[in-house]
Design an enzyme around this catalytic site. Structure first.
Site, PDB file in Angstrom:
ATOM      1  CG  ASP A 163      -2.191   0.914   1.334  1.00  0.00           C
ATOM      2  OD1 ASP A 163      -2.374   1.662   0.392  1.00  0.00           O
ATOM      3  OD2 ASP A 163      -1.553   1.511   2.996  1.00  0.00           O
ATOM      4  CG  ASP A 174      -1.936   7.353   0.797  1.00  0.00           C
ATOM      5  OD1 ASP A 174      -1.124   8.310   0.319  1.00  0.00           O
ATOM      6  OD2 ASP A 174      -3.087   7.126   0.390  1.00  0.00           O
ATOM      7  CG  ASP A 234      -1.965   2.948   6.570  1.00  0.00           C
ATOM      8  OD1 ASP A 234      -2.559   2.321   5.417  1.00  0.00           O
ATOM      9  OD2 ASP A 234      -2.441   3.573   6.542  1.00  0.00           O
TER      10      ASP A 234
HETATM   11 MG   LIG Z   1      -2.961   3.028   3.538  1.00  0.00          MG
END
Ligand SMILES: [Mg+2]
Length: 156
Positions: A9, A11, A115
């Site tokens: 991922d 961000d 996240d």
């Molecule tokens: Mg993310």
């Protein structure tokens, strides 16, 4: 053995999203979506330890690495900005392995490093979700390496 496909991922994983987000909110309290500002995504700082993990796996013949990121749909330039960011911090090979989608569950693979555990199809991803704590990146990366090591022999 078939290569293990690993998705990173952006961000909160490769990029310091939260840092920039909080800075923008501090600067302008009335702003509702800091990430909808043009230039937001190109200016994100990298999480160097995660960049290091990406590059280590990229070099390792047991793995095939890709980037899997959801767009901020209210900022049309974010699609371009993410592409610019990836070239700057990871190079053109990574650009060729970049997927931008809101539906991460549609991709085939062994690991998803993210996240968030839900919201963009992460919970329905067919492989294993390796959850990132952006505030504890060293520990996160160690955990990821240990998990991958437990499951794949002779890596790193
Ligand atoms: Mg993310």
């Amino acid at each position: 053995m078939a290569k293990r496909i690993v998705y990173f991922d952006m961000d909160g994983v490769l990029c310091k999203f939260k840092k920039k987000y909080d800075e923008e909110l501090k600067r302008n309290h009335s702003i509702k979506y800091p990430q909808a500002t043009y230039g937001f995504f190109t200016s994100l700082e990298p999480h160097h330890i995660m960049i290091g993990l990406y590059k280590a796996l990229e070099k390792n013949s047991n793995f095939e690495v890709h980037i899997l990121t959801a767009p901020s749909i209210h900022n049309p330039l974010c699609y371009t900005e993410k592409r610019v960011w990836v070239e700057k911090h990871l190079g053109m090979d990574a650009v060729q392995r970049m997927v931008i989608t809101q539906h991460k569950n549609l991709l085939k693979g062994d690991y998803l490093i993210d996240d968030h555990s839900t919201g963009r199809g992460q919970d329905k991803f067919e492989g294993k979700l390796l959850l990132v704590d952006e505030d504890n990146m060293n520990e996160t990366v160690n955990n990821i390496i240990n998990t991958i090591k437990d499951e794949v022999v002779d890596i790193l």
